[in-house]
Design a protein around this motif. Structure first.
Motif, PDB file in Angstrom:
ATOM      1  N   GLN A  48      12.990  71.367  31.265  1.00  0.00           N
ATOM      2  CA  GLN A  48      13.737  71.240  32.515  1.00  0.00           C
ATOM      3  C   GLN A  48      14.803  70.137  32.409  1.00  0.00           C
ATOM      4  O   GLN A  48      15.944  70.321  32.850  1.00  0.00           O
ATOM      5  CB  GLN A  48      12.774  70.928  33.665  1.00  0.00           C
ATOM      6  N   LYS A  49      14.417  69.033  31.820  1.00  0.00           N
ATOM      7  CA  LYS A  49      15.385  67.935  31.689  1.00  0.00           C
ATOM      8  C   LYS A  49      16.535  68.342  30.776  1.00  0.00           C
ATOM      9  O   LYS A  49      17.699  67.990  31.025  1.00  0.00           O
ATOM     10  CB  LYS A  49      14.699  66.682  31.145  1.00  0.00           C
ATOM     11  N   ASN A  50      16.247  69.066  29.705  1.00  0.00           N
ATOM     12  CA  ASN A  50      17.314  69.534  28.821  1.00  0.00           C
ATOM     13  C   ASN A  50      18.293  70.425  29.575  1.00  0.00           C
ATOM     14  O   ASN A  50      19.506  70.377  29.334  1.00  0.00           O
ATOM     15  CB  ASN A  50      16.725  70.280  27.625  1.00  0.00           C
ATOM     16  N   HIS A  51      17.771  71.259  30.489  1.00  0.00           N
ATOM     17  CA  HIS A  51      18.643  72.109  31.300  1.00  0.00           C
ATOM     18  C   HIS A  51      19.560  71.254  32.173  1.00  0.00           C
ATOM     19  O   HIS A  51      20.767  71.527  32.286  1.00  0.00           O
ATOM     20  CB  HIS A  51      17.796  73.041  32.182  1.00  0.00           C
ATOM     21  N   ILE A  52      18.976  70.235  32.796  1.00  0.00           N
ATOM     22  CA  ILE A  52      19.773  69.358  33.663  1.00  0.00           C
ATOM     23  C   ILE A  52      20.816  68.604  32.839  1.00  0.00           C
ATOM     24  O   ILE A  52      21.991  68.492  33.227  1.00  0.00           O
ATOM     25  CB  ILE A  52      18.876  68.366  34.422  1.00  0.00           C
ATOM     26  N   ASP A  53      20.390  68.079  31.682  1.00  0.00           N
ATOM     27  CA  ASP A  53      21.333  67.352  30.820  1.00  0.00           C
ATOM     28  C   ASP A  53      22.501  68.248  30.414  1.00  0.00           C
ATOM     29  O   ASP A  53      23.666  67.818  30.434  1.00  0.00           O
ATOM     30  CB  ASP A  53      20.612  66.848  29.563  1.00  0.00           C
ATOM     31  N   ARG A  54      22.177  69.475  30.034  1.00  0.00           N
ATOM     32  CA  ARG A  54      23.240  70.385  29.606  1.00  0.00           C
ATOM     33  C   ARG A  54      24.173  70.715  30.762  1.00  0.00           C
ATOM     34  O   ARG A  54      25.390  70.784  30.597  1.00  0.00           O
ATOM     35  CB  ARG A  54      22.631  71.660  29.028  1.00  0.00           C
ATOM     36  N   ALA A  55      23.611  70.920  31.939  1.00  0.00           N
ATOM     37  CA  ALA A  55      24.440  71.236  33.103  1.00  0.00           C
ATOM     38  C   ALA A  55      25.395  70.082  33.415  1.00  0.00           C
ATOM     39  O   ALA A  55      26.574  70.295  33.724  1.00  0.00           O
ATOM     40  CB  ALA A  55      23.560  71.535  34.307  1.00  0.00           C
ATOM     41  N   ILE A  56      24.898  68.845  33.334  1.00  0.00           N
ATOM     42  CA  ILE A  56      25.754  67.680  33.604  1.00  0.00           C
ATOM     43  C   ILE A  56      26.890  67.610  32.588  1.00  0.00           C
ATOM     44  O   ILE A  56      28.025  67.263  32.923  1.00  0.00           O
ATOM     45  CB  ILE A  56      24.912  66.392  33.589  1.00  0.00           C
ATOM     46  N   SER A  57      26.589  67.958  31.335  1.00  0.00           N
ATOM     47  CA  SER A  57      27.629  67.914  30.303  1.00  0.00           C
ATOM     48  C   SER A  57      28.672  69.006  30.496  1.00  0.00           C
ATOM     49  O   SER A  57      29.804  68.876  30.014  1.00  0.00           O
ATOM     50  CB  SER A  57      26.993  68.044  28.919  1.00  0.00           C
ATOM     51  N   ILE A  58      28.319  70.087  31.178  1.00  0.00           N
ATOM     52  CA  ILE A  58      29.259  71.198  31.402  1.00  0.00           C
ATOM     53  C   ILE A  58      30.279  70.838  32.467  1.00  0.00           C
ATOM     54  O   ILE A  58      31.458  71.197  32.360  1.00  0.00           O
ATOM     55  CB  ILE A  58      28.484  72.476  31.792  1.00  0.00           C
ATOM     56  N   ILE A  59      29.847  70.116  33.492  1.00  0.00           N
ATOM     57  CA  ILE A  59      30.741  69.790  34.606  1.00  0.00           C
ATOM     58  C   ILE A  59      31.758  68.747  34.159  1.00  0.00           C
ATOM     59  O   ILE A  59      31.379  67.695  33.633  1.00  0.00           O
ATOM     60  CB  ILE A  59      29.942  69.251  35.810  1.00  0.00           C
ATOM     61  N   PRO A  60      33.053  69.008  34.333  1.00  0.00           N
ATOM     62  CA  PRO A  60      34.053  67.987  33.965  1.00  0.00           C
ATOM     63  C   PRO A  60      33.879  66.746  34.833  1.00  0.00           C
ATOM     64  O   PRO A  60      33.634  66.839  36.034  1.00  0.00           O
ATOM     65  CB  PRO A  60      35.393  68.686  34.226  1.00  0.00           C
ATOM     66  N   GLY A  61      33.971  65.578  34.209  1.00  0.00           N
ATOM     67  CA  GLY A  61      33.722  64.333  34.927  1.00  0.00           C
ATOM     68  C   GLY A  61      34.772  64.049  35.979  1.00  0.00           C
ATOM     69  O   GLY A  61      35.972  64.110  35.696  1.00  0.00           O
ATOM     70  N   PRO A  62      34.354  63.734  37.199  1.00  0.00           N
ATOM     71  CA  PRO A  62      35.321  63.370  38.254  1.00  0.00           C
ATOM     72  C   PRO A  62      35.862  61.974  38.019  1.00  0.00           C
ATOM     73  O   PRO A  62      35.319  61.201  37.221  1.00  0.00           O
ATOM     74  CB  PRO A  62      34.473  63.437  39.526  1.00  0.00           C
ATOM     75  N   GLU A  63      36.933  61.637  38.734  1.00  0.00           N
ATOM     76  CA  GLU A  63      37.518  60.304  38.598  1.00  0.00           C
ATOM     77  C   GLU A  63      36.557  59.227  39.083  1.00  0.00           C
ATOM     78  O   GLU A  63      36.387  58.193  38.450  1.00  0.00           O
ATOM     79  CB  GLU A  63      38.834  60.231  39.383  1.00  0.00           C
ATOM     80  N   ALA A  64      35.929  59.474  40.222  1.00  0.00           N
ATOM     81  CA  ALA A  64      34.950  58.520  40.758  1.00  0.00           C
ATOM     82  C   ALA A  64      33.577  58.844  40.162  1.00  0.00           C
ATOM     83  O   ALA A  64      33.122  59.982  40.222  1.00  0.00           O
ATOM     84  CB  ALA A  64      34.897  58.614  42.275  1.00  0.00           C
ATOM     85  N   LYS A  65      32.950  57.842  39.563  1.00  0.00           N
ATOM     86  CA  LYS A  65      31.666  58.058  38.922  1.00  0.00           C
ATOM     87  C   LYS A  65      30.600  58.379  39.966  1.00  0.00           C
ATOM     88  O   LYS A  65      30.364  57.604  40.889  1.00  0.00           O
ATOM     89  CB  LYS A  65      31.257  56.813  38.134  1.00  0.00           C
ATOM     90  N   PRO A  66      29.934  59.546  39.839  1.00  0.00           N
ATOM     91  CA  PRO A  66      28.919  59.909  40.840  1.00  0.00           C
ATOM     92  C   PRO A  66      27.658  59.063  40.687  1.00  0.00           C
ATOM     93  O   PRO A  66      27.384  58.518  39.622  1.00  0.00           O
ATOM     94  CB  PRO A  66      28.644  61.382  40.515  1.00  0.00           C
TER      95      PRO A  66
END
Length: 616
Positions: A48-66
């Motif tokens: 499950q954590k690997n899925h979350i990690d991969r999903a976060i890496s897919i989303i382009p980083g916004p200017e403001a750090k979430p």
């Protein structure tokens, strides 16, 4: 300072296992090694954590750090919705990868057909239905005159230096030679391939837009990531618990001043607790506690990823002290130091205005850049331009003997480098001697005085060989220092508890070759401090070269154009030089602390940072 640790075992009944672990996590002071936990434990959580990690890496980083704290759900409530989002993102990414592969295949097909112009396989199929066989061939240019006549009804489409491309048409019974290179037809026309590529780009753009739209879900994904990390740690810790019948227990390490907190929790929860000192051969985590002025060097250790072993020494103070000197001498330019200082102060003021505290890294950079300004000012080095020393204010800071325009500066700075190196290495052996007096057998500590004697004697040998044998002749006591130090190392270096003195001497004599080689290494270690002079000189030479280049361009071009070109050269040249200097600090300034100094201390940097089991 390395904090003293205690080994604790918390004992509970099997039915209270989960509650005990939760209470220990809330307490947050016990470091538990989980590297030997069953690798199969927590597989579902890890997936499950690997899925979350991969999903976060897919989303382009916004200017403001979430931030995870901005998520509408926290803890376990964040996991399921985050996994649903992650699944959608991963499916989209996998589909995009398939589209990329297809796009790559079609682009290669277009490149293959480009020399032939527009190609439509349907036209060839229609001709074949009417009894006309048309094929495409590539014929080597140097053999075209020989091969082309062998083909029926040839039309030359184009040619280059390498090949001739032809269309051959057979009417009825004509045959094509089997030894010529026939070009296979595509499965669709080049026009259809172009349309397919456009459609692929459109679909990939849609997937990218969906991923970018998911930036709003990053806090939820981060919250789920944190929760799964904690759950994984909990599972690994649970796996380390030992048991015997109805009892279970877990063992870890706590700082000595946190033992009372563990015993108080034990009384409150009905646990049994055993507290003891770690054994000599046990792997113990390391916690560093230093005063605030010394703690500013921690970002460098974090960058290097180095932690001293529990039974090693904390060199933070001396690392900081000498690193400041090394940084200043390697950069060596007051102008560069002023730029670094101004940039750091500006960033620090902005951070304070935003309500953020001044970090250790910022304070360290202020100290390092200030030291660089001081060193550059006393050597008269401002952007490698010696005439600046004539200015009234700047000239008052210059020490003539080490000024960049002084004939004696080379020899004097080399001399200073060797003094710094000798002092640095001497501190290591004195420190190791004092530590050895607290261990058994105490007589073994005398070997460090032997090494100290060797280092002091070798210092004079270095001066004679590297600088000038006439100005720096070997004093009469230098050779006895080296020989006596070597003898002391042989006599006392291998003394061990539980064995006789003569046995230790025998081991020392047996290892005399290694000791001599270590002595040669100590000689080269002192010499290696000349890198402070050499790298600083290189930085100065590059600065002077760019200054000269800019002056020459301004003079040759003249006018505004010459000024603009000169300014551009100066900006790019000095920026590059400063960047190279910063890299040199990492390569050389850190090395002298981590290898030369630490090597003489016997440091192996085998530590594991104290990271207690707690809610994070």
């Amino acid at each position: 300072m390395i904090t003293q640790m205690k080994k604790v075992s918390v004992i509970t009944i099997r039915s209270a296992r989960t509650g005990t672990l939760q209470a220990l996590r809330d307490l947050g002071v016990v470091h538990i090694f989980t590297d030997r936990a069953d690798s199969d434990s927590g597989d579902h959580l890890r997936e499950q954590k690997n899925h979350i990690d991969r999903a976060i890496s897919i989303i382009p980083g916004p200017e403001a750090k979430p931030k995870a704290a901005d998520s509408p759900f926290q803890g376990d409530e964040a996991v399921d919705p985050a996994l649903d989002i992650a699944q959608e993102l991963i499916e989209g990414a996998e589909r995009r990868a398939q589209l990329e592969d297809e796009k790559d295949r079609l682009q290669r097909e277009l490149e293959r057909l480009a020399p032939w112009g527009e190609v439509d396989p349907q036209v060839f199929a229609d001709l074949q239905d009417k009894g006309v066989e048309a094929r495409l061939f590539e014929v080597p240019a140097d053999k075209a005159a020989e091969m082309i006549p062998r083909l029926p009804n040839v039309t030359v489409l184009n040619r280059d230096k390498r090949v001739v491309r032809v269309l051959a048409v057979s009417l009825g019974s004509g045959e094509f030679p089997g030894d010529l290179a026939e070009i296979p037809l595509p499965d669709r026309s080049t026009g259809e391939i172009g349309e397919a590529l456009t459609e692929l780009d459109r679909e990939m753009a849609g997937i990218d837009a969906e991923a970018e739209a998911r930036q709003k879900d990053l806090p939820l994904l981060l919250a789920a990531q944190e929760q799964l990390e904690q759950d994984l740690e909990f599972a690994r810790v649970a796996q380390t618990m030992e048991h015997d019948r109805a009892l279970e227990w877990i063992t870890g390490f706590v700082p000595f001043d946190q033992v009372d907190a563990v015993t108080a929790a034990a009384k409150e929860n009905g646990w049994g607790v055993v507290v003891r000192d770690p054994a000599r051969d046990e792997h113990v985590p390391t916690q560093l506690r230093n005063p605030k002025p010394v703690r500013i060097i921690q970002p460098v250790f974090d960058l290097l990823g180095t932690v001293p072993g529990y039974r090693e020494l904390d060199i933070s103070f001396f690392f900081l002290l000498f690193f400041v000197v090394f940084f200043a001498m390697i950069i060596g330019d007051a102008g560069y130091g002023a730029i670094l200082l101004g940039g750091t102060l500006y960033a620090s003021l902005k951070a304070r205005a935003a309500g953020r505290p001044l970090g250790n890294g910022s304070i360290l950079m202020i100290v390092l850049s200030s030291a660089t300004v001081i060193w550059g000012a006393i050597t008269g080095n401002w952007f490698g331009y010696a005439p600046l020393n004539n200015l009234p204010v700047l000239s008052s800071f210059v020490i003539p003997g080490i000024s960049i325009d002084s004939e004696t500066s080379t020899e004097m700075i080399q001399y200073m480098c060797f003094i710094i190196g000798t002092v640095h290495l001497s501190i290591a052996h004195v420190w190791k001697f004092l530590r050895g007096l607290r261990e058994q057998p105490k007589i073994a500590a005398l070997a460090q005085l032997g090494w100290l004697s060797m280092v002091l004697g070798l210092y004079y040998l270095v001066l004679q060989l590297v600088i000038d044998p006439e100005k720096y002749p070997m004093p009469d006591f230098a050779v006895p220092f080296i020989a006596g130090g070597l003898a002391a190392v042989i006599l006392f270096g291998e003394q061990q508890e539980g064995t006789g003195f003569l046995a230790g001497v025998g081991r020392g004599v047996a290892g005399i070759i290694t000791t001599i080689l270590d002595g040669i290494s100590a000689f080269s270690d002192i010499i290696s401090y000349i890198r402070l002079f050499a790298v600083g000189l290189a930085t100065l030479a590059i600065a002077e070269a760019f200054n000269s280049m800019a002056g020459g361009v301004a003079e040759s071009l003249g006018g505004v154009g010459g000024i603009v070109a000169a300014v551009l050269i100066l900006f790019l040249g000095h920026t590059l030089n400063l960047a190279m200097g910063a890299l040199s600090v990492v390569v050389h300034g850190v090395r002298l602390n981590m290898l030369e100094f630490s090597g003489h201390l016997g440091m192996e940097w085998t530590g594991v940072e104290y990271a207690p089991f707690k809610t994070r």
